[in-house]
Scaffold this active site. Sequence first.
Site, PDB file in Angstrom:
ATOM      1  N   GLY A 224       0.770  -1.239   0.000  1.00  9.00           N
ATOM      2  CA  GLY A 224       0.000   0.000   0.000  1.00  9.00           C
ATOM      3  C   GLY A 224       0.800   1.288   0.000  1.00  9.00           C
ATOM      4  O   GLY A 224       0.212   2.368   0.038  1.00  9.00           O
ATOM      5  N   GLU A 265       4.105  -6.488   1.446  1.00  9.56           N
ATOM      6  CA  GLU A 265       3.751  -6.806   0.046  1.00  9.56           C
ATOM      7  C   GLU A 265       3.591  -5.554  -0.809  1.00  9.56           C
ATOM      8  O   GLU A 265       2.505  -5.284  -1.327  1.00  9.56           O
ATOM      9  CB  GLU A 265       2.408  -7.550   0.019  1.00  9.56           C
ATOM     10  N   GLY A 267       3.472  -3.310  -4.025  1.00  6.41           N
ATOM     11  CA  GLY A 267       3.365  -3.497  -5.467  1.00  6.41           C
ATOM     12  C   GLY A 267       3.716  -2.197  -6.165  1.00  6.41           C
ATOM     13  O   GLY A 267       4.747  -2.063  -6.815  1.00  6.41           O
ATOM     14  N   TYR A 308     -10.494   5.615 -11.327  1.00  6.87           N
ATOM     15  CA  TYR A 308     -10.318   6.240  -9.998  1.00  6.87           C
ATOM     16  C   TYR A 308     -10.130   7.750 -10.088  1.00  6.87           C
ATOM     17  O   TYR A 308      -9.709   8.373  -9.109  1.00  6.87           O
ATOM     18  CB  TYR A 308      -9.068   5.690  -9.295  1.00  6.87           C
ATOM     19  N   CYS A 334     -14.816   4.210 -27.367  1.00  2.00           N
ATOM     20  CA  CYS A 334     -16.127   4.832 -27.508  1.00  2.00           C
ATOM     21  C   CYS A 334     -16.818   5.014 -26.167  1.00  2.00           C
ATOM     22  O   CYS A 334     -17.848   4.387 -25.886  1.00  2.00           O
ATOM     23  CB  CYS A 334     -16.973   3.987 -28.460  1.00  2.00           C
TER      24      CYS A 334
END
Length: 409
Positions: A224, A265, A267, A308, A334
Site C-alpha cells: 500500500g 507486500e 506493489g 479512480y 467509444c
Amino acid sequence: MNTPPWHSWLGPRRARRLSERFGTPLYVYSAPVLRNRCRALLRAFPGVGLRYAMKANSNPSLLRMVRSMGLGVDTVSPWEVQLALECGFRKADLIYSGNNPSDDDLRAVHRAGVLINLDSLSSLHRYGRMFRGSRVSLRVNLEVGGGHHPHVITSGPDSKFGLAPEDLPEAKSIAARHGMRIVGLHQHIGSGIFDPQLFLDALDPLLAFSEALPDLEVLDAGGGFGVPYRPEESPLDLAGLGSRVTTRFRAMQKGRKKPLQFLLEPGRYVVAEAGALLTQVTTLKRTRDRVFIGVDSGMHHLIRPALYQSYHPVSMVPERDGAALRSFIVGPICESGDVLAEERMIPMPEEGDLAIVGNAGAYGFAMASHYNLRARPAEVLIDNGKVTVIRARENYRDVIRRRDLRAKR
Ligand code: LLP
C-alpha cells in the site's frame, strides 16, 4: 512544466526514437529505477521479507529483475503463482492473498505448496475439508483502512476483505476440526497510502491480534505504500516508516519463543515510477470550451484515470511554444470516460507529436484490456542504454483465436 522525473531515462529524443523503432502505444520501463525502488525497500525494512505484489505488473522480465533483487512475490491467482514459479521464484518466497477463492483456486495453491491467506470462514472450512492437517494463514480486517480512492480501501466495515476479529474463535475451531495449524496472520489495508501513521495505526491491532495465535510463524502487514503522482505531492518517508515498523516487529519478536517471519507486500512502490506510457497524438479537436488531444492509447491501456479519477503526469514531445490551453488527453475508445488526463494546460500540439504519460508502471499494463478490440501495447525495457522488447505487440490473431471464430453455435 517542470522537468518530469522520468526525464533522466525517457527524454524527448529517446521517446521519439523509441516511437519510431517500436511504434506506439508503448509501455517503456527503466531497469535502474525499478532496482532503485527495490533497494530503497530493502534498506528501509531490513530483516523483513518483501513480497512484491505482482498484480501491479506481472511482466516476466520485470518479475525476474525483482527476484534478482532478492524480493519474493505476493500472488492472488493460480496463474500468478504459476508465472512466478516459471520466473524462478522459490515457492517458499511466495505468498497467496487471493480473495473469494474457488475450490479450484484452493487446490492449485495447495498443489504449488504456497502458504495461503484465507479471509473467510467458508474458504477456511473448504480448505480444511480438502487438505486436512495443512498450514494456513488468516487475513484479518481490523477496521483500519485507507487508500487513494474508495475502490482501493481494503479494510473497514464495508470491505469484502478479511475476517472480522469476532470470527476468530470460529476460525480457530474450524482449523482445529480439520487439524490445521494457523501459522500466518495477514492484513492489507489499502493502496496508495501516504500517511505513515496509518500503517502504524493498522499495525498495532495486528500485533495485538497475533497474541491469540500460538502457532504463528508469519506476520504479513500487506502493501500500500503510496508514490507521488502530482507535482505537489511529496514522496512517502519510507526510511522513517521503515525504522518505526521494524522497531515494532523486533519488539514483538522479543516476547515470543518461536521466531517470526515478517512480510510486506508492496506493489505500486516497486514499479509505478519505473514505467511510462508513450502514445502519439492522432487527432486534434477544438470545441467551444475544450481542446481534445486525441491519442492512440486510452482507458484500455491505462484505466486508472477513468476508474479512480487518478492523476498521471504528462509531458509532450516536443514541448511546443505558445499559449497553454486547457486540454483533455483522450483515447480512441467509444466512451466519454476514455480520458488519460484532464484539464491540463498544454500549448497546442501537432498531430504526430508524442505524449509521455508518467508513473504508469503499476496497474497500467496489468489492467489493460482488449476493449473495442484493440491490441494492448508492446512493452520495452531500458537497461544500461540497451532497449529490449519484453512483450511483443499483439496482432489480430493474438486476440481473436481461430478456434473461437470456428466455434459452432
Ligand atoms: N497485498 C494485497 C493483498 C493487495 O490486495 C494489494 C493491492 C497489494 C498487496 C499491493 O498494494 P500496493 O503496494 O500496490 O498499493 N488498481 C489500483 C490498486 C489496487 C490495489 C489492489 N491490491 C490502482 O491502480 O491504484
